[in-house]
Design a protein around this motif. Sequence first.
Motif, mmCIF file in Angstrom:
data_model
loop_
_atom_site.group_PDB
_atom_site.id
_atom_site.type_symbol
_atom_site.label_atom_id
_atom_site.label_comp_id
_atom_site.label_asym_id
_atom_site.label_seq_id
_atom_site.Cartn_x
_atom_site.Cartn_y
_atom_site.Cartn_z
ATOM 1 N N TRP A 173 58.273 61.533 -58.305
ATOM 2 C CA TRP A 173 58.311 62.995 -58.290
ATOM 3 C C TRP A 173 57.159 63.533 -57.447
ATOM 4 O O TRP A 173 57.350 64.416 -56.600
ATOM 5 C CB TRP A 173 58.235 63.490 -59.738
ATOM 6 C CG TRP A 173 58.159 64.969 -59.957
ATOM 7 C CD1 TRP A 173 58.809 65.959 -59.266
ATOM 8 C CD2 TRP A 173 57.386 65.630 -60.965
ATOM 9 N NE1 TRP A 173 58.498 67.195 -59.794
ATOM 10 C CE2 TRP A 173 57.632 67.024 -60.844
ATOM 11 C CE3 TRP A 173 56.535 65.183 -61.972
ATOM 12 C CZ2 TRP A 173 57.043 67.959 -61.675
ATOM 13 C CZ3 TRP A 173 55.962 66.123 -62.809
ATOM 14 C CH2 TRP A 173 56.204 67.497 -62.658
ATOM 15 N N ILE A 174 55.972 62.990 -57.659
ATOM 16 C CA ILE A 174 54.803 63.458 -56.919
ATOM 17 C C ILE A 174 54.906 63.058 -55.448
ATOM 18 O O ILE A 174 54.546 63.835 -54.561
ATOM 19 C CB ILE A 174 53.499 62.971 -57.591
ATOM 20 C CG1 ILE A 174 53.355 63.669 -58.954
ATOM 21 C CG2 ILE A 174 52.288 63.229 -56.693
ATOM 22 C CD1 ILE A 174 52.214 63.170 -59.805
ATOM 23 N N ALA A 175 55.426 61.875 -55.167
ATOM 24 C CA ALA A 175 55.615 61.461 -53.767
ATOM 25 C C ALA A 175 56.567 62.428 -53.062
ATOM 26 O O ALA A 175 56.287 62.892 -51.949
ATOM 27 C CB ALA A 175 56.138 60.028 -53.696
ATOM 28 N N VAL A 176 57.685 62.725 -53.697
ATOM 29 C CA VAL A 176 58.639 63.667 -53.111
ATOM 30 C C VAL A 176 57.992 65.049 -52.978
ATOM 31 O O VAL A 176 58.097 65.706 -51.934
ATOM 32 C CB VAL A 176 59.934 63.744 -53.952
ATOM 33 C CG1 VAL A 176 60.836 64.884 -53.469
ATOM 34 C CG2 VAL A 176 60.687 62.414 -53.912
ATOM 35 N N GLY A 177 57.296 65.479 -54.022
ATOM 36 C CA GLY A 177 56.668 66.798 -54.024
ATOM 37 C C GLY A 177 55.585 66.971 -52.981
ATOM 38 O O GLY A 177 55.268 68.095 -52.586
ATOM 39 N N THR A 178 55.013 65.857 -52.525
ATOM 40 C CA THR A 178 53.972 65.922 -51.482
ATOM 41 C C THR A 178 54.538 65.574 -50.103
ATOM 42 O O THR A 178 53.782 65.371 -49.166
ATOM 43 C CB THR A 178 52.795 64.974 -51.812
ATOM 44 O OG1 THR A 178 53.274 63.632 -51.881
ATOM 45 C CG2 THR A 178 52.103 65.378 -53.103
ATOM 46 N N LEU A 233 49.389 59.717 -67.991
ATOM 47 C CA LEU A 233 49.177 60.905 -68.830
ATOM 48 C C LEU A 233 50.214 61.996 -68.551
ATOM 49 O O LEU A 233 50.696 62.660 -69.463
ATOM 50 C CB LEU A 233 47.758 61.446 -68.640
ATOM 51 C CG LEU A 233 46.635 60.564 -69.190
ATOM 52 C CD1 LEU A 233 45.273 61.069 -68.717
ATOM 53 C CD2 LEU A 233 46.691 60.487 -70.706
ATOM 54 N N ILE A 234 50.561 62.153 -67.282
ATOM 55 C CA ILE A 234 51.604 63.124 -66.940
ATOM 56 C C ILE A 234 52.932 62.678 -67.550
ATOM 57 O O ILE A 234 53.688 63.490 -68.092
ATOM 58 C CB ILE A 234 51.730 63.313 -65.414
ATOM 59 C CG1 ILE A 234 50.482 64.020 -64.869
ATOM 60 C CG2 ILE A 234 53.000 64.094 -65.059
ATOM 61 C CD1 ILE A 234 50.399 64.059 -63.352
ATOM 62 N N LYS A 277 55.139 64.943 -70.038
ATOM 63 C CA LYS A 277 56.457 65.418 -69.621
ATOM 64 C C LYS A 277 57.602 64.595 -70.223
ATOM 65 O O LYS A 277 58.766 64.926 -70.000
ATOM 66 C CB LYS A 277 56.583 65.355 -68.087
ATOM 67 C CG LYS A 277 55.596 66.217 -67.318
ATOM 68 C CD LYS A 277 55.888 67.680 -67.413
ATOM 69 C CE LYS A 277 57.089 68.058 -66.597
ATOM 70 N NZ LYS A 277 57.425 69.478 -66.708
ATOM 71 N N GLY A 278 57.289 63.516 -70.947
ATOM 72 C CA GLY A 278 58.339 62.659 -71.471
ATOM 73 C C GLY A 278 59.073 61.908 -70.371
ATOM 74 O O GLY A 278 60.282 61.703 -70.436
ATOM 75 N N MET A 279 58.329 61.481 -69.355
ATOM 76 C CA MET A 279 58.907 60.798 -68.199
ATOM 77 C C MET A 279 58.321 59.398 -68.069
ATOM 78 O O MET A 279 57.185 59.156 -68.503
ATOM 79 C CB MET A 279 58.575 61.555 -66.900
ATOM 80 C CG MET A 279 59.170 62.932 -66.782
ATOM 81 S SD MET A 279 58.532 63.850 -65.333
ATOM 82 C CE MET A 279 59.170 62.889 -63.962
ATOM 83 N N ARG A 280 59.064 58.497 -67.448
ATOM 84 C CA ARG A 280 58.517 57.185 -67.122
ATOM 85 C C ARG A 280 57.509 57.326 -65.987
ATOM 86 O O ARG A 280 57.655 58.194 -65.116
ATOM 87 C CB ARG A 280 59.638 56.232 -66.702
ATOM 88 C CG ARG A 280 60.558 55.898 -67.873
ATOM 89 C CD ARG A 280 61.487 54.782 -67.573
ATOM 90 N NE ARG A 280 60.733 53.574 -67.191
ATOM 91 C CZ ARG A 280 61.325 52.492 -66.712
ATOM 92 N NH1 ARG A 280 62.630 52.429 -66.567
ATOM 93 N NH2 ARG A 280 60.605 51.437 -66.373
ATOM 94 N N VAL A 281 56.518 56.467 -65.975
ATOM 95 C CA VAL A 281 55.465 56.531 -64.957
ATOM 96 C C VAL A 281 56.055 56.405 -63.554
ATOM 97 O O VAL A 281 55.657 57.128 -62.640
ATOM 98 C CB VAL A 281 54.386 55.450 -65.215
ATOM 99 C CG1 VAL A 281 53.416 55.371 -64.062
ATOM 100 C CG2 VAL A 281 53.642 55.748 -66.515
#
Length: 150
Positions: free
Chosen positions: A70-75, A55-56, A60-64
């Motif tokens: 992105w979330i792994a890096v962001g966390t 859904l994200i 955002k028009g991004m591949r899963v």
Amino acid sequence: MERCPFIVQETGLRADGRETLAVLSRLKIGQRVRVEIYQERPKFLSNRAAKVFELIGEAKGMRVRNVRGWIAVGTGRADLVDIGGGKVTAIPHGTGPRDMSGEQFETFWEDAVEFIERVVFPGITQEHRELIAPLLWTETGESRPAPASS
């Protein structure tokens, strides 16, 4: 290829159930086999995370795979690697069962929820937020309860 559960013991693995024993009975003593170890974790949480990442990605028009990275890096789940020329890039850690135990994935999910609420939500439409938000904290089966409202 056969997939079946085992229980880790001090010096090896023990079959966990009749199906696993049946699979093992077809092998010869001393036969060499290749084993891939996937750490068991709650399926409902893996499925929920996959849906949220999908859904994200749509929002955002991004591949899963890029959302997950992105979330792994962001966390904080990434290694910084020198790629030459004075440049450094973040390589996200995997989030699959080969890379994270159930406990590690649950901790990742808690951090991911905080990241999604803090970083992702402000950059997506209200309609997308309304689709994603209920999936973040919904109690299902073994899942932990939603946090109490302040």
